[in-house]
Write a protein that holds these residues in place. Structure first.
Motif, PDB file in Angstrom:
ATOM      1  N   PHE A   1       0.967  -1.266  -0.086  1.00 55.86           N
ATOM      2  CA  PHE A   1       0.166  -0.029   0.005  1.00 55.86           C
ATOM      3  C   PHE A   1       0.677   1.417   0.066  1.00 55.86           C
ATOM      4  O   PHE A   1       0.291   2.464   0.191  1.00 55.86           O
ATOM      5  N   GLY A   2       2.272   1.144   0.055  1.00 52.40           N
ATOM      6  CA  GLY A   2       3.050   2.023  -0.106  1.00 52.40           C
ATOM      7  C   GLY A   2       3.169   3.169   1.204  1.00 52.40           C
ATOM      8  O   GLY A   2       3.239   4.006   1.024  1.00 52.40           O
ATOM      9  N   MET A   3       3.288   2.505   2.194  1.00 55.52           N
ATOM     10  CA  MET A   3       3.141   3.228   3.526  1.00 55.52           C
ATOM     11  C   MET A   3       4.143   3.079   4.321  1.00 55.52           C
ATOM     12  O   MET A   3       4.211   3.558   5.429  1.00 55.52           O
ATOM     13  N   THR A   4       5.121   2.368   3.836  1.00 51.29           N
ATOM     14  CA  THR A   4       6.274   2.284   4.578  1.00 51.29           C
ATOM     15  C   THR A   4       7.083   3.671   4.761  1.00 51.29           C
ATOM     16  O   THR A   4       6.924   4.540   3.666  1.00 51.29           O
ATOM     17  N   ASP A   5       7.851   3.956   6.114  1.00 53.31           N
ATOM     18  CA  ASP A   5       8.471   5.034   6.157  1.00 53.31           C
ATOM     19  C   ASP A   5       7.531   6.245   6.288  1.00 53.31           C
ATOM     20  O   ASP A   5       7.845   7.401   5.806  1.00 53.31           O
ATOM     21  N   THR A   6       6.341   5.903   6.807  1.00 50.26           N
ATOM     22  CA  THR A   6       5.351   7.122   6.885  1.00 50.26           C
ATOM     23  C   THR A   6       4.816   6.793   8.367  1.00 50.26           C
ATOM     24  O   THR A   6       5.035   5.783   9.012  1.00 50.26           O
ATOM     25  N   TYR A   7       4.352   7.756   8.921  1.00 45.35           N
ATOM     26  CA  TYR A   7       3.579   7.603  10.348  1.00 45.35           C
ATOM     27  C   TYR A   7       2.722   6.891  10.535  1.00 45.35           C
ATOM     28  O   TYR A   7       2.257   6.165  11.438  1.00 45.35           O
ATOM     29  N   ALA A   8       1.972   6.547   9.300  1.00 44.10           N
ATOM     30  CA  ALA A   8       0.951   5.626   9.185  1.00 44.10           C
ATOM     31  C   ALA A   8       1.367   4.207   9.604  1.00 44.10           C
ATOM     32  O   ALA A   8       0.487   3.311   9.919  1.00 44.10           O
ATOM     33  N   ALA A   9       2.644   3.821   9.036  1.00 47.05           N
ATOM     34  CA  ALA A   9       3.163   2.717   9.195  1.00 47.05           C
ATOM     35  C   ALA A   9       3.284   2.376  10.712  1.00 47.05           C
ATOM     36  O   ALA A   9       3.416   1.165  11.276  1.00 47.05           O
TER      37      ALA A   9
END
Length: 272
Positions: A130-138
Motif C-alpha cells: 500500500f506504499g505506507m512504509t517510512d510514514t507515520y501511518a506505518a
C-alpha cells in the motif's frame, strides 16, 4: 474499637516499592551527574555535583524536540484509534450473537501467543504493497487493533447487563447512541486501562519503528536514544538524560487516567 495497625504489611509494601523504584531513581539522579561521576569506579546514588549539562547537550546535539513530537503524535494517534476500534470490537463480540462469533474470538485470542517477530514480515509486506512504509501511518495503523485490547474490552463489556441495552432499544435508541451513551460511559475503567497500556506500548516501541522507518526526521524517541550509542563510544550522559525525559509522558498519562480508572472500577460497569 481501634483499627489494628498492620505495620509489617506496610513495611513489606514499602520495601517492594523501593526495590522496584531503585533502578529508576538511579537513572534519574545519574542524569544530573557529570561524565566523571558516571564513569567513576565507585559510583554514588546522589550526584556530588548537580548539573543540567546532559539535558542541554541532548537538545543541542540532536533534534530531540522533533523526536519527542514524533513519539507524541504516534502514541496519541495510535492510542485514540486503538480505544475506538477495540471498544467497538469488544462491544460487538460481547453483546451481539451471530454465526461464527465464538470462532472469531478464538482466532483473536490465538494471535496473542504470536510474538511480533513472527508477524512483522507479513505486516511489512502489506505496508509495502500500500506504499505506507517510512510514514507515520506505518507506526499508527498496525497497532490500531490488538488482540489484548479487544479481549480486555470484551471481557469488561460482558458485565454490563443486556437488559439495560434492550431497554434502550425499546425506547428507540440507535446502536450508535447505545454505544456512545451507555457502553462508553460505563466502560471508563476498561477504556482508561486500555489507553494507558496502548500509550505505553507505542511510546516504548523500538523494534517496529526500527523496521518501518528509515527517515531520521520521522524517528521516535526510542530510536533517537538508540542512536546515541556510537560505534566506538557511548554517550552515557545523553542516554541517561533522554531516558529520564522519556519517563515523564508515561507518568503524566498514568496520573491523568488514574482517577477515571478508580471511579470506573468502583462503578463496576453500572451507574447508580
Amino acid at each position: 474499637m481501634k483499627r489494628k495497625v498492620r505495620w509489617p504489611s506496610y513495611l513489606i509494601a514499602i520495601l517492594i516499592v523501593v526495590f522496584f523504584l531503585w533502578p529508576v531513581l538511579y537513572v534519574i539522579f545519574s542524569s544530573f551527574k557529570t561524565l566523571n561521576e558516571i564513569s567513576s569506579p565507585n559510583p554514588t546514588f546522589f550526584p556530588d555535583q548537580w548539573t543540567l549539562q546532559s539535558y542541554i547537550d541532548v537538545f543541542q546535539k540532536a533534534n530531540f524536540l522533533r523526536y519527542i513530537g514524533n513519539s507524541f503524535f504516534v502514541a496519541v494517534s495510535s492510542t485514540a484509534l486503538a480505544v475506538v476500534i477495540n471498544t467497538m470490537a469488544g462491544y460487538a463480540l460481547s453483546k451481539f450473537r451471530f454465526k461464527g462469533d465464538k470462532i472469531i474470538l478464538i482466532i483473536i485470542l490465538s494471535t496473542i501467543m504470536l510474538p511480533l517477530e513472527v508477524i512483522m514480515v507479513p505486516i511489512y509486506r502489506v505496508l509495502t504493497f500500500f506504499g505506507m512504509t517510512d510514514t507515520y501511518a506505518a507506526l499508527i495503523i498496525p497497532a490500531a487493533a490488538t488482540p489484548t485490547g479487544i479481549f480486555l474490552m470484551r471481557q469488561y463489556l460482558v458485565t454490563i447487563p443486556d437488559d439495560l441495552i434492550e431497554s434502550a432499544r425499546i425506547d428507540g435508541a440507535s446502536e450508535w447512541k447505545i454505544f456512545t451513551r451507555i457502553i462508553v460511559p460505563n466502560a471508563k475503567a476498561a477504556i482508561a486501562t486500555l489507553a494507558i497500556f496502548s500509550f505505553m506500548w507505542r511510546w516504548n516501541d523500538y523494534i517496529w519503528p526500527l523496521i518501518a522507518i528509515t527517515d531520521m526526521n520521522k524517528y521516535t524517541m526510542q530510536l533517537a536514544i538508540a542512536n546515541l550509542n556510537g560505534e566506538f563510544s557511548m554517550d552515557y550522559n545523553g542516554i541517561l538524560a533522554s531516558a529520564t525525559i522519556s519517563m515523564v509522558p508515561m507518568l503524566f498519562v498514568f496520573l491523568i487516567f488514574q482517577r477515571q480508572f478508580v471511579q470506573g472500577t468502583a462503578q463496576t460497569g453500572m451507574k447508580g
